[in-house]
Design an enzyme around this catalytic site. Structure first.
Site, PDB file in Angstrom:
ATOM      1  N   THR A 374       0.850  -1.179   0.000  1.00 30.53           N
ATOM      2  CA  THR A 374       0.000   0.000   0.000  1.00 30.53           C
ATOM      3  C   THR A 374       0.888   1.232   0.000  1.00 30.53           C
ATOM      4  O   THR A 374       2.090   1.150   0.231  1.00 30.53           O
ATOM      5  CB  THR A 374      -0.964  -0.035   1.209  1.00 30.53           C
ATOM      6  OG1 THR A 374      -1.653  -1.264   1.208  1.00 30.53           O
ATOM      7  CG2 THR A 374      -1.926   1.116   1.247  1.00 30.53           C
ATOM      8  N   SER A 446      -8.099  -1.414   5.919  1.00 32.42           N
ATOM      9  CA  SER A 446      -7.582  -0.637   7.047  1.00 32.42           C
ATOM     10  C   SER A 446      -7.058   0.720   6.593  1.00 32.42           C
ATOM     11  O   SER A 446      -6.555   1.496   7.424  1.00 32.42           O
ATOM     12  CB  SER A 446      -6.440  -1.394   7.739  1.00 32.42           C
ATOM     13  OG  SER A 446      -6.901  -2.614   8.243  1.00 32.42           O
ATOM     14  N   GLY A 466       0.686  -0.379   5.294  1.00 28.65           N
ATOM     15  CA  GLY A 466       1.077  -1.416   6.256  1.00 28.65           C
ATOM     16  C   GLY A 466      -0.090  -2.170   6.856  1.00 28.65           C
ATOM     17  O   GLY A 466      -0.086  -2.459   8.058  1.00 28.65           O
ATOM     18  N   GLY A 467      -1.108  -2.487   6.038  1.00 28.77           N
ATOM     19  CA  GLY A 467      -2.228  -3.314   6.508  1.00 28.77           C
ATOM     20  C   GLY A 467      -2.841  -2.723   7.770  1.00 28.77           C
ATOM     21  O   GLY A 467      -2.988  -1.498   7.885  1.00 28.77           O
TER      22      GLY A 467
HETATM   23  N1  GLY Z   1      -5.117  -4.220   1.546  1.00 30.59           N
HETATM   24  C1  GLY Z   1      -4.941  -3.720   2.844  1.00 30.59           C
HETATM   25  C2  GLY Z   1      -6.060  -2.861   3.297  1.00 30.59           C
HETATM   26  O1  GLY Z   1      -6.777  -2.322   2.478  1.00 30.59           O
HETATM   27  O2  GLY Z   1      -6.255  -2.751   4.485  1.00 30.59           O
END
Ligand code: GLY
Length: 573
Positions: A374, A446, A466-467
């Protein structure tokens, strides 16, 4: 030549090349921060050509799709949060969408989740939304055309760029998965199958062609034309389920931002399918019940303990309640102050609690939200437009699928659904019914693009990669600036910690001293030490100036576009 200028003002925009210093001050008011110098340069070039912060941020996003495509790109999705010059707050959602043929149990075989199915290959792919969102935000609020911002990025794709250490490391880590798909192998690996190393030049002529096709034919080329058809027929031949019709049905959505108040500051966050806006607000609401500022001064470990306990409770709620609010009921009570006060009362200031399950927010069925993968881009301009874009293809290089001839890395965002209640996804997150897979539904995210206003004026914008740690990174940045009085640069640079309820452990960056870790362990927390995590970008107003920050953990760049008003007097001189 004399130019008559009573009120006519020319805008000269100079670009200051700001080395890769993580902090840059701007006397002027056009600034941008990204994780990649070429993307920052594209954004400052957009300022130079008369664009506003929206144009600059989209220029950066499109360039990142070339030079940082392990993190984000046209094959992924994004959330865009705006504070416009006239004070309006806007959320544009370009999250990926489950294809029409998706089913709740599509990743189960013999009743068991097969994690690889939702992370690598055709079944992992959701219908991409980033391009639709960029086009929509430009059309409504930008000053430049999509094609003007695509073409410079196409040139970089064609001429190539030197890959940085992070790109090279991610290539090396995913090389064996990338090699499974012929077009991906041809685009991202050397002819001998080896990954490119840092400093080597990567050229992407197919991607350049795709960018030029979109520039020429508009987003229809992608969503209703040759690209959608190419994906659909490749999927049909490789047991995938995304069709050209899924692309045609995709729409970016304008949503209502979440607005809450924390210690007098207005916090603006992104609504579902982001979990970020809800839980950043909820965590701050819980912590508002404590005098964090004096606690931090007296006993920083005690303050961190409270923050960890708040995170744990919020992530337990996330796992149960959050999902695409167009499909499931997500209670507004999650951001209710009285609910936060109730949760705060369950926190023992001296002892880590075992949080067994989610809480029960008020009016849980009646008051509902309506409707180091991300990347995050922060931009602000002299008119007062502030932009926060978080974009992703999910994990590094997404599904690892590139449909031949297109150069576009397709996401694996389907893994952000909960494949089966209680079974963790790639980030160790568990989910429940509300985030189960359904056709057309958007997976929970997230990503937390966030804005802070003071007396109605923008004070800060922050977001991260970072998720699930994104939520924590944003919360820590806000607490450190608002409660602890740290500069934005300190707030971003200082070591981080994170708790996401399950697994029941505090993820701690190595830079913390041993005594700090021991302090948390004495309170009953399990510590999991990692080198570093997350990447935060931010822009803030400090001492009357704008300051841009890129996370010092990566080699990003802050860029400034200076706009000078040229008066008659100036011209005569
Ligand atoms: N792909 C990670 C998020 O969108 O939280």
């Amino acid at each position: 030549m004399r130019i008559s200028l009573a009120w006519i003002v020319s805008v000269l925009v100079l670009t200051l090349c700001c080395e890769s210093r993580p902090v840059v001050w701007a006397q002027s008011r056009c600034i941008v921060a990204t994780v990649q110098p070429l993307a920052t340069d594209a954004a400052t070039a957009a300022f130079v050509s008369g664009g506003n912060a929206i144009d600059a941020a989209v220029a950066a996003a499109l360039t990142l799709g070339v030079v940082d495509n392990h993190n984000s790109g046209l094959g992924g999705g994004c959330f865009i949060l705006l504070r416009l010059a006239d004070g309006r707050l806007v959320a544009i959602e370009g999250r990926e969408m489950a294809p029409a043929a998706a089913t709740r149990d599509m990743y189960l075989r013999d009743g068991q989740v097969v994690p690889e199915l939702s992370t690598i290959g055709p079944l992992a792919v959701g219908v991409p939304g980033a391009l639709a969102a960029y086009a929509l935000v430009l059309e409504k609020y930008g000053q430049r055309k999509l094609e003007d911002l695509l073409l410079p990025a196409a040139r970089i794709a064609e001429e190539g760029f030197a890959i940085d250490g992070r790109y090279a490391a991610n290539l090396a880590k995913t090389a064996s998965s990338l090699a499974r798909f012929a077009a991906t192998r041809a685009v991202l690996l050397k002819p001998d199958g080896m990954p490119y190393r840092a400093g080597e030049i990567l050229k992407q002529p197919d991607l350049a062609r795709s960018y030029r096709q979109v520039a020429r034919h508009g987003t229809d080329w992608f969503y209703r034309g040759p690209y959608a058809q190419a994906v659909g027929s490749w999927m049909a031949r490789h047991e995938g389920i995304v069709t050209a019709a899924d692309f045609a049905h995709y729409m970016a959505r304008q949503r209502k931002p979440i607005v809450t108040v924390y210690r007098g500051y207005t916090i603006v966050g992104f609504p579902p399918p982001s979990s970020g806006g809800v839980h950043v607000a909820q965590i701050l609401n819980i912590l508002e019940n404590f005098d964090l500022r004096s606690l931090q001064a007296k006993d920083p470990v005690a303050a961190s303990h409270l923050i960890v306990e708040a995170l744990k409770r919020a992530f337990a709620d996330r796992a149960h309640w959050l999902g695409d609010a167009d499909y499931v009921d997500v209670p507004r009570g999650l951001i209710d102050k009285s609910y936060a006060a109730r949760l705060a009362q369950t926190i023992d200031p001296c002892r880590a609690a075992k949080v067994e399950a989610h809480g029960n927010p008020p009016q849980g069925t009646s008051d509902l939200f309506g409707n180091r993968h991300t990347t995050h881009i922060a931009a602000a301009d002299s008119d007062g437009n502030w932009v926060a874009i978080t974009a992703t293809v999910n994990t590094s290089f997404g599904s690892c699928v590139i449909v031949p001839g297109t150069g576009i890395v397709l996401n694996n965002e389907m893994d952000d659904f909960s494949s089966q209640p209680g079974t963790p996804n790639a980030f160790g997150l568990v989910g429940a019914e509300n985030n189960a897979i359904a056709p057309g539904k958007r997976p929970l995210s997230s990503m937390s693009p966030t804005l802070v206003l003071q007396d109605g004026q923008p004070l800060l914008t922050v977001g991260a990669a970072g998720g699930p740690t994104i939520i924590t990174q944003v919360v820590l940045t806000l607490l450190r600036t608002i409660d602890y009085g740290q500069t934005l640069a300190e707030a971003v640079a200082r070591p981080r910690y994170h708790h996401q309820w399950l697994p029941d452990q505090v993820l701690v960056e190595q830079a913390f001293p041993a005594e700090w870790n021991q302090g948390l362990q004495h309170r009953g927390h399990r510590i999991e030490q990692v080198d570093q995590f997350g990447v935060t970008q931010a822009i803030g107003r400090e001492g009357g100036k704008l300051i841009g920050i890129h996370d010092p953990r990566v080699s990003g760049k802050v860029g400034i576009g200076i706009r000078k008003k040229v008066s008659d007097t100036f011209l005569k001189e």
